[in-house]
Design an enzyme around this catalytic site. Structure first.
Site, short mmCIF file in Angstrom:
data_model
loop_
_atom_site.label_atom_id
_atom_site.label_comp_id
_atom_site.label_asym_id
_atom_site.label_seq_id
_atom_site.Cartn_x
_atom_site.Cartn_y
_atom_site.Cartn_z
N GLY A 11 34.78 37.89 42.24
CA GLY A 11 33.37 37.75 41.88
C GLY A 11 32.55 37.42 43.11
N ASP A 32 42.31 38.15 39.46
CA ASP A 32 41.04 38.62 38.90
C ASP A 32 41.33 39.88 38.11
OD1 ASP A 32 37.78 38.26 40.15
OD2 ASP A 32 38.32 39.75 38.64
N ASN A 33 40.75 40.00 36.92
CA ASN A 33 41.03 41.21 36.13
C ASN A 33 39.93 42.26 36.32
OD1 ASN A 33 38.93 40.18 34.66
ND2 ASN A 33 40.02 40.05 32.72
N GLY A 37 34.29 41.04 38.34
CA GLY A 37 34.62 41.00 39.77
C GLY A 37 34.82 42.42 40.28
N LEU A 77 37.53 29.80 39.00
CA LEU A 77 36.20 30.40 38.83
C LEU A 77 36.21 31.56 37.84
CD1 LEU A 77 36.11 29.04 41.80
CD2 LEU A 77 34.26 30.61 42.22
N THR A 96 37.72 33.96 26.67
CA THR A 96 38.07 33.85 28.09
C THR A 96 37.73 32.47 28.62
OG1 THR A 96 37.40 36.14 28.31
CG2 THR A 96 37.75 34.94 30.36
N ALA A 118 34.72 25.60 38.01
CA ALA A 118 33.36 26.11 38.20
C ALA A 118 32.63 26.16 36.87
CB ALA A 118 33.42 27.50 38.81
N TYR A 150 27.84 30.40 25.53
CA TYR A 150 28.29 30.29 26.92
C TYR A 150 28.22 28.83 27.36
CZ TYR A 150 28.36 31.13 32.00
OH TYR A 150 28.65 31.11 33.34
#
Ligand code: UDP
Length: 324
Positions: A11, A32-33, A37, A77, A96, A118, A150
């Protein structure tokens, strides 16, 4: 050599953190998937022997167990980020952000590894008590308004961090305030700065939502990274949460004008209704300003980059990297 695991390292913030940690002589593994990102953000490090990238999800517990066992510290993160993403797919966002963090913390606790989590200034919700101190009350809207999922998910994560800390886990939390800089996504998901720069460079209308009097405190990426690093490393940060942001408040209307001026664009500003941008059930945060005293006193952190300077650097990068 310190071995770091950075989740979400492709990201914008993650990849800049990776660069900084490699410069500091650490060994860095990124998971990272690539949902939000981008491989481009870390491509320049792929041949570095101290860098290791895994295109995978933090939901893969078996893999995560190995990675956490083998590292010295975790910068977590990875998350579904950006209000627009959350509003478009609230379920993935919640899963997630809650499940992923639960996995990371549980394994960190099992192997006793320090964690930097984060979080986001979004946790303050629509509180009007600006500037927000870290312990300011959170004010959120109805659960029928997806936006607040969120904030809620990230707050659950923060609670989890504190709960593990009360069992002895060394964990610290940062709350980011509208970070921007090179590598921000030109589609503008999660960043009004990216969206306006892209529109201005293409001489398209700059789309200000509502009347543009809502404000944000835009924080240049180098400052965001510096705040993250200090919070992740200093003992004074353990078991606590810090606002990582610039405290200069800028209205969205002002931001639009500034970007048009700095890019020398022919774009016009158009005001569009929130409903047009996000659908019917949407509420915005009117003002979002960090109280920066705690980070300053405890960590010696203060954002250094002025908005014009940060925007100029971002625009220079965007000219080379955005599509026209
Ligand atoms: N915004 C805007 N035009 C756009 C995109 C965003 O006026 O094309 C506004 C948005 O409604 C909000 C602010 O800019 O008031 C910041 O939005 P962003 O998505 O960057 O982050 P937020 O702070 O809301 O998480």
């Amino acid at each position: 050599m310190k071995r770091l695991l950075i989740t979400g390292g492709c990201g914008v913030i993650g990849s800049h953190l990776v660069d900084r940690m490699l410069e500091n002589g650490c060994h860095v593994t990124v998971v990272d998937n690539l949902t939000t990102g981008k491989i481009e953000n870390i491509e320049h490090n792929l041949r570095n022997p101290n860098f290791h990238f895994l295109n995978s999800t933090i939901m893969n517990e078996t893999m995560m167990e190995e990675l956490i066992r083998d590292c010295d510290a975790i910068y977590h993160l990875a998350a579904a980020v950006g209000v627009k993403y959350i509003v478009d797919d609230p379920l993935s966002g919640i899963l997630t952000n809650v499940k992923g963090t639960e996995i990371v913390l549980e394994l960190a606790y099992r192997y006793w590894k320090r964690v930097l989590f984060a979080s986001t200034s979004e946790v303050y919700g629509k509180s009007e008590k600006v500037p927000f101190q870290e312990d300011t009350e959170r004010i959120l809207g109805s659960t029928k308004v997806d936006r607040w999922s969120y904030s809620t998910a990230k707050a659950v994560d923060e609670h989890l961090c504190f709960a593990y800390h009360s069992r002895g886990l060394p964990v610290s939390i940062v709350r980011y305030f509208n970070s921007y800089g090179p590598r921000i996504d030109e589609r503008g998901y999660g960043s009004v700065v990216a969206k306006f720069i892209s529109q201005a460079l293409n001489n398209q209308d700059v789309t200000v939502h509502g009347d543009g009097t809502q404000t944000r405190c835009f924080t240049y990426i180098d400052d965001t990274v510096q705040g993250t690093l200090l919070t992740g490393e200093k003992d004074e940060a353990i078991g606590d949460v810090f606002n990582i942001g610039n405290n200069r408040e800028t209205s969205i209307g002002e931001l639009a004008q500034m970007i048009i001026r700095l890019t020398g664009s022919k774009s016009k500003i158009v005001n569009i209704l929130y409903e047009e941008a996000y659908g019917d059930s949407y509420e915005d945060t009117r003002r979002r300003v960090p109280d920066i005293n705690k980070a300053k006193q405890r960590l010696g952190f203060e954002a250094q980059t002025r908005l014009e300077e940060g925007l100029n650097k971002t625009i220079e990068w965007a000219k080379e990297n955005y599509r026209f």
